[in-house]
Write a protein that holds these residues in place. Sequence first.
Motif, PDB file in Angstrom:
ATOM      1  N   ASN A 133       0.797  -1.223   0.000  1.00 28.31           N
ATOM      2  CA  ASN A 133       0.000   0.000   0.000  1.00 28.31           C
ATOM      3  C   ASN A 133       0.833   1.278   0.000  1.00 28.31           C
ATOM      4  N   ASP A 134       1.966   1.281   0.678  1.00 26.37           N
ATOM      5  CA  ASP A 134       2.775   2.494   0.779  1.00 26.37           C
ATOM      6  C   ASP A 134       4.243   2.122   0.628  1.00 26.37           C
ATOM      7  N   GLY A 135       4.929   2.795  -0.267  1.00 23.11           N
ATOM      8  CA  GLY A 135       6.306   2.449  -0.585  1.00 23.11           C
ATOM      9  C   GLY A 135       7.294   2.618   0.546  1.00 23.11           C
ATOM     10  N   ASN A 136       7.024   3.446   1.509  1.00 27.31           N
ATOM     11  CA  ASN A 136       7.950   3.646   2.623  1.00 27.31           C
ATOM     12  C   ASN A 136       7.427   3.124   3.953  1.00 27.31           C
ATOM     13  N   GLN A 137       6.160   3.319   4.230  1.00 31.94           N
ATOM     14  CA  GLN A 137       5.626   2.897   5.523  1.00 31.94           C
ATOM     15  C   GLN A 137       5.041   1.486   5.492  1.00 31.94           C
ATOM     16  N   GLY A 138       4.899   0.910   4.340  1.00 35.19           N
ATOM     17  CA  GLY A 138       4.357  -0.443   4.244  1.00 35.19           C
ATOM     18  C   GLY A 138       2.851  -0.440   4.182  1.00 35.19           C
ATOM     19  N   CYS A 139       2.218  -0.381   5.324  1.00 32.70           N
ATOM     20  CA  CYS A 139       0.760  -0.295   5.440  1.00 32.70           C
ATOM     21  C   CYS A 139       0.034  -1.496   4.824  1.00 32.70           C
ATOM     22  N   GLY A 140       0.613  -2.675   4.949  1.00 34.66           N
ATOM     23  CA  GLY A 140      -0.044  -3.879   4.440  1.00 34.66           C
ATOM     24  C   GLY A 140       0.036  -3.967   2.935  1.00 34.66           C
ATOM     25  N   GLY A 141      -0.697  -4.890   2.396  1.00 34.77           N
ATOM     26  CA  GLY A 141      -0.695  -5.095   0.964  1.00 34.77           C
ATOM     27  C   GLY A 141      -1.987  -5.719   0.507  1.00 34.77           C
ATOM     28  N   GLY A 142      -2.192  -5.644  -0.784  1.00 33.00           N
ATOM     29  CA  GLY A 142      -3.399  -6.191  -1.376  1.00 33.00           C
ATOM     30  C   GLY A 142      -3.079  -7.248  -2.409  1.00 33.00           C
ATOM     31  N   HIS A 143      -3.917  -8.272  -2.436  1.00 33.06           N
ATOM     32  CA  HIS A 143      -3.849  -9.337  -3.431  1.00 33.06           C
ATOM     33  C   HIS A 143      -5.069  -9.139  -4.333  1.00 33.06           C
ATOM     34  N   TYR A 144      -4.824  -8.911  -5.601  1.00 33.54           N
ATOM     35  CA  TYR A 144      -5.883  -8.553  -6.538  1.00 33.54           C
ATOM     36  C   TYR A 144      -6.196  -9.719  -7.468  1.00 33.54           C
ATOM     37  N   PHE A 145      -7.501  -9.944  -7.699  1.00 36.09           N
ATOM     38  CA  PHE A 145      -7.984 -11.043  -8.531  1.00 36.09           C
ATOM     39  C   PHE A 145      -9.150 -10.575  -9.387  1.00 36.09           C
ATOM     40  N   TYR A 146      -9.421 -11.349 -10.436  1.00 31.95           N
ATOM     41  CA  TYR A 146     -10.697 -11.219 -11.118  1.00 31.95           C
ATOM     42  C   TYR A 146     -11.263 -12.624 -11.293  1.00 31.95           C
ATOM     43  N   ALA A 147     -12.579 -12.706 -11.301  1.00 33.21           N
ATOM     44  CA  ALA A 147     -13.268 -13.986 -11.408  1.00 33.21           C
ATOM     45  C   ALA A 147     -14.234 -13.917 -12.574  1.00 33.21           C
ATOM     46  N   THR A 148     -14.307 -14.990 -13.336  1.00 30.85           N
ATOM     47  CA  THR A 148     -15.223 -15.036 -14.472  1.00 30.85           C
ATOM     48  C   THR A 148     -16.246 -16.139 -14.270  1.00 30.85           C
ATOM     49  N   GLY A 149     -17.397 -15.963 -14.928  1.00 30.09           N
ATOM     50  CA  GLY A 149     -18.465 -16.946 -14.846  1.00 30.09           C
ATOM     51  C   GLY A 149     -19.147 -16.994 -13.497  1.00 30.09           C
ATOM     52  N   CYS A 150     -19.118 -15.888 -12.758  1.00 29.81           N
ATOM     53  CA  CYS A 150     -19.700 -15.867 -11.412  1.00 29.81           C
ATOM     54  C   CYS A 150     -21.206 -16.109 -11.467  1.00 29.81           C
ATOM     55  N   ARG A 151     -21.666 -16.920 -10.520  1.00 29.37           N
ATOM     56  CA  ARG A 151     -23.093 -17.194 -10.411  1.00 29.37           C
ATOM     57  C   ARG A 151     -23.480 -17.241  -8.932  1.00 29.37           C
ATOM     58  N   ARG A 152     -24.725 -16.838  -8.690  1.00 32.10           N
ATOM     59  CA  ARG A 152     -25.218 -16.781  -7.313  1.00 32.10           C
ATOM     60  C   ARG A 152     -25.501 -18.191  -6.805  1.00 32.10           C
ATOM     61  N   VAL A 153     -24.955 -18.506  -5.628  1.00 33.18           N
ATOM     62  CA  VAL A 153     -25.180 -19.805  -4.999  1.00 33.18           C
ATOM     63  C   VAL A 153     -25.714 -19.655  -3.569  1.00 33.18           C
ATOM     64  N   ALA A 154     -25.731 -18.433  -3.056  1.00 35.91           N
ATOM     65  CA  ALA A 154     -26.184 -18.194  -1.683  1.00 35.91           C
ATOM     66  C   ALA A 154     -26.632 -16.746  -1.541  1.00 35.91           C
ATOM     67  N   ARG A 155     -27.267 -16.460  -0.431  1.00 37.23           N
ATOM     68  CA  ARG A 155     -27.608 -15.073  -0.106  1.00 37.23           C
ATOM     69  C   ARG A 155     -26.345 -14.402   0.426  1.00 37.23           C
ATOM     70  N   PRO A 156     -26.115 -13.155   0.068  1.00 33.21           N
ATOM     71  CA  PRO A 156     -24.970 -12.444   0.634  1.00 33.21           C
ATOM     72  C   PRO A 156     -25.092 -12.336   2.153  1.00 33.21           C
ATOM     73  N   ASP A 157     -23.964 -12.421   2.839  1.00 29.42           N
ATOM     74  CA  ASP A 157     -23.915 -12.272   4.294  1.00 29.42           C
ATOM     75  C   ASP A 157     -22.677 -11.442   4.636  1.00 29.42           C
ATOM     76  N   PRO A 158     -22.726 -10.125   4.344  1.00 25.68           N
ATOM     77  CA  PRO A 158     -21.533  -9.299   4.493  1.00 25.68           C
ATOM     78  C   PRO A 158     -21.147  -8.959   5.929  1.00 25.68           C
ATOM     79  N   GLY A 159     -21.964  -9.285   6.903  1.00 25.94           N
ATOM     80  CA  GLY A 159     -21.628  -8.967   8.288  1.00 25.94           C
ATOM     81  C   GLY A 159     -22.450  -7.812   8.805  1.00 25.94           C
ATOM     82  N   ASP A 160     -22.314  -7.570  10.091  1.00 28.53           N
ATOM     83  CA  ASP A 160     -23.171  -6.596  10.751  1.00 28.53           C
ATOM     84  C   ASP A 160     -22.780  -5.145  10.532  1.00 28.53           C
ATOM     85  N   LEU A 161     -21.571  -4.857  10.049  1.00 30.82           N
ATOM     86  CA  LEU A 161     -21.155  -3.466   9.860  1.00 30.82           C
ATOM     87  C   LEU A 161     -21.326  -2.978   8.426  1.00 30.82           C
TER      88      LEU A 161
END
Length: 179
Positions: free
Chosen positions: A111-139
């Motif tokens: 995330n940040d070249g000097n302080q670090g601040c973690g990192g991200g792993h980026y993906f893309y998905a194809t052919g996505c289909r609904r198999v369940a109801r979303p459950d994103p959490g309480d927040l």
Amino acid sequence: MAWKVINHQIILDRPPYLRVRQEQVEVRPGQVIDDFYQVDLVEFAMVIPFLENGKVLVIRQYKHGPRKEIYGFPAGLLDPGEAPDIAARRELLEETGLEAPSLQGLGHFINDGNQGCGGGHYFYATGCRRVARPDPGDLEDFAYLELTPDEITQAIRAGQFAVIHHAAAWGLWTMLGQR
């Protein structure tokens, strides 16, 4: 040449989400910085979900960083010991109720070249289909949109994707994924 950490002190520790360290580093022989800060954040995985109809499912939600409702892709923190691709699939299912027969990596970036601040792993998905109801959490309260790739690019230009990770994910896909 890599900098040499001479000493460090943890000045804030809020596991598992945040740790701030003050480091004393030698940047080159004889040149020392006494107060170089590092921020350790949990890594995350993000996935751009392409539906079977060729559109992309986008989440509209409030984010407290920009303090407004924005567009984005499914994403979340990696659990301890969890592989990034497993986290991406888990977040896709939790936040959208979708599964994908194909998940492709777009890279890992800090995330940040000097302080670090973690990192991200980026993906893309194809052919996505609904198999369940979303459950994103309480927040998280989500609304969902199906956008074409051109509509996503227009939304980024209009500022509707206000968090850089989401815009960067789209940029990575346009450079690496669609070809």
